[in-house]
Design an enzyme around this catalytic site. Structure first.
Site, PDB file in Angstrom:
ATOM      1  N   ASP A  15       0.831  -1.211   0.000  1.00 45.89           N
ATOM      2  CA  ASP A  15       0.000   0.000   0.000  1.00 45.89           C
ATOM      3  C   ASP A  15       0.866   1.262   0.000  1.00 45.89           C
ATOM      4  OD1 ASP A  15      -2.388   1.398  -0.014  1.00 45.89           O
ATOM      5  OD2 ASP A  15      -2.582   1.388   2.170  1.00 45.89           O
ATOM      6  N   SER A  60      -7.610  -5.649  -4.515  1.00 47.26           N
ATOM      7  CA  SER A  60      -8.670  -6.211  -3.676  1.00 47.26           C
ATOM      8  C   SER A  60     -10.005  -6.190  -4.427  1.00 47.26           C
ATOM      9  CB  SER A  60      -8.795  -5.411  -2.371  1.00 47.26           C
ATOM     10  OG  SER A  60      -9.312  -4.111  -2.628  1.00 47.26           O
ATOM     11  N   ASN A  63     -11.060  -2.713  -4.390  1.00 45.13           N
ATOM     12  CA  ASN A  63     -10.370  -1.863  -5.372  1.00 45.13           C
ATOM     13  C   ASN A  63     -11.086  -1.954  -6.717  1.00 45.13           C
ATOM     14  OD1 ASN A  63      -7.047  -2.824  -4.179  1.00 45.13           O
ATOM     15  ND2 ASN A  63      -8.281  -1.051  -3.580  1.00 45.13           N
TER      16      ASN A  63
HETATM   17  C1  IPE Z   1      -5.255  -2.630   0.244  1.00 38.26           C
HETATM   18  O1  IPE Z   1      -4.978  -1.290  -0.007  1.00 38.26           O
HETATM   19  C2  IPE Z   1      -5.293  -3.389  -1.042  1.00 38.26           C
HETATM   20  C3  IPE Z   1      -4.013  -3.561  -1.732  1.00 38.26           C
HETATM   21  C4  IPE Z   1      -2.848  -3.161  -1.287  1.00 38.26           C
HETATM   22  C5  IPE Z   1      -4.093  -4.280  -2.971  1.00 38.26           C
HETATM   23  P1  IPE Z   1      -6.155  -0.207  -0.113  1.00 38.26           P
HETATM   24  O2  IPE Z   1      -5.497   1.085  -0.372  1.00 38.26           O
HETATM   25  O3  IPE Z   1      -7.171  -0.664  -1.071  1.00 38.26           O
HETATM   26  O4  IPE Z   1      -6.775  -0.277   1.348  1.00 38.26           O
HETATM   27  P2  IPE Z   1      -7.708   0.749   2.110  1.00 38.26           P
HETATM   28  O5  IPE Z   1      -8.805   1.166   1.172  1.00 38.26           O
HETATM   29  O6  IPE Z   1      -6.852   1.913   2.510  1.00 38.26           O
HETATM   30  O7  IPE Z   1      -8.192   0.001   3.316  1.00 38.26           O
HETATM   31  C1  IPE Z   2      -1.777   0.127  -3.215  1.00 41.99           C
HETATM   32  O1  IPE Z   2      -1.531   1.485  -3.352  1.00 41.99           O
HETATM   33  C2  IPE Z   2      -1.969  -0.558  -4.534  1.00 41.99           C
HETATM   34  C3  IPE Z   2      -3.363  -0.874  -4.846  1.00 41.99           C
HETATM   35  C4  IPE Z   2      -4.370  -0.798  -4.026  1.00 41.99           C
HETATM   36  C5  IPE Z   2      -3.630  -1.316  -6.197  1.00 41.99           C
HETATM   37  P1  IPE Z   2      -2.721   2.544  -3.341  1.00 41.99           P
HETATM   38  O2  IPE Z   2      -3.154   2.764  -4.741  1.00 41.99           O
HETATM   39  O3  IPE Z   2      -3.780   2.144  -2.408  1.00 41.99           O
HETATM   40  O4  IPE Z   2      -1.951   3.822  -2.806  1.00 41.99           O
HETATM   41  P2  IPE Z   2      -2.470   4.857  -1.736  1.00 41.99           P
HETATM   42  O5  IPE Z   2      -2.913   4.085  -0.532  1.00 41.99           O
HETATM   43  O6  IPE Z   2      -3.604   5.593  -2.388  1.00 41.99           O
HETATM   44  O7  IPE Z   2      -1.288   5.730  -1.464  1.00 41.99           O
HETATM   45 MG    MG Z   3      -4.119   2.463  -0.436  1.00 44.73          MG
END
Ligand code: IPE
Ligand code: IPE
Ligand code: MG
Length: 229
Positions: A15, A60, A63
């Site tokens: 993340d 996820s 996502n």
């Molecule tokens: C968790 O990260 C999913 C992945 C790293 C693939 P998110 O960025 O989606 O999680 P939340 O929304 O902050 O809980």
């Molecule tokens: C995690 O990084 C990767 C995925 C969820 C695909 P994020 O895209 O959630 O990055 P932040 O949390 O917005 O910085």
């Molecule tokens: Mg994230």
């Protein structure tokens, strides 16, 4: 550095890509691309430690539901790139590739690339790299329960485990989350019942092999009791 007591299976919630890009005044896709590079470096490092199982959370179920189409398309492009260019080398290094999650809603060509990556894996791989893509712990448990019900099977911890996407993988010993949030976000809910958790504010593209080593060192200091004394 010497570390005794390494985890057998490490799960990584990758993340912080978006925030990493934002800090650089770049589009989120730039962060995802840097995250992919970071992942490749971490997998190599894990191999050097002889860690046999690595599971990375790449997308996820939430996502896929909640991110803008444009960002999802960029993520699919990265998967296309990775699964067409890097997976052969992984196989050559003795890696078994596995994908957990619901592939059905993914674009056809991406789904095929993922399936090929799994199918062409060496049968007796030295390590298993599992990608969680359109993965959600709750959906996984519900799906397993449905399969048991359809087949008229009893629901026990063993029977349910055997219908999870992770069937055959040992449970994760250690779950690392980068990016500063202190939650699991639906990652390996069932399997992480006794996992050691590690949270770091480091954004995933900055999560270097050195940071990974630091996490492993912390793991090696933990005492796992599994309910005992
Ligand atoms: C968790 O990260 C999913 C992945 C790293 C693939 P998110 O960025 O989606 O999680 P939340 O929304 O902050 O809980
Ligand atoms: C995690 O990084 C990767 C995925 C969820 C695909 P994020 O895209 O959630 O990055 P932040 O949390 O917005 O910085
Ligand atoms: Mg994230």
């Amino acid at each position: 550095m010497e570390i005794t007591n390494l985890p057998r299976h490490v799960g990584i919630i990758m993340d912080g890509n978006g925030r990493w890009a934002k800090r650089r005044h770049r589009p989120r896709s730039f962060g995802h691309s840097a995250g992919m590079d970071a992942m490749i470096r971490i997998v190599k490092r894990a191999n050097e430690w002889d860690i046999r199982y690595i599971t990375v959370y790449a997308l996820s179920t939430e996502n896929l539901k909640n991110r803008p189409r444009e960002e999802l398309d960029e993520l699919f492009d990265l998967l296309r790139k990775y699964f067409s260019n890097n997976v052969k080398e992984l196989h050559a290094r003795g890696a078994k590739v596995r994908v957990i999650g619901d592939k059905a809603p993914l674009p056809d060509d991406v789904r095929r690339l993922l399936e090929d990556g799994e199918k062409n894996s060496p049968p007796d791989g030295k390590f298993t790299l599992t990608f969680a893509i359109n993965y959600g712990g709750r959906a996984e448990i519900v799906r397993a329960a449905e399969v048991l019900r359809e087949n008229g099977k009893n629901i026990t911890e063993e029977s349910l485990s055997s219908e999870l996407y992770t069937e055959g993988l040992p449970e994760p010993d250690f779950i690392i989350r980068t990016g500063g949030e202190v939650r699991l976000s639906n990652f390996l809910l069932w399997q992480s019942a006794y996992a050691e958790l590690y949270f770091t504010p480091v954004l995933f593209p900055d999560f270097s092999p050195k940071e990974f080593d630091k996490a492993l060192k912390e793991y090696s200091r933990r005492t796992r009791r599994f309910g005992g004394i």
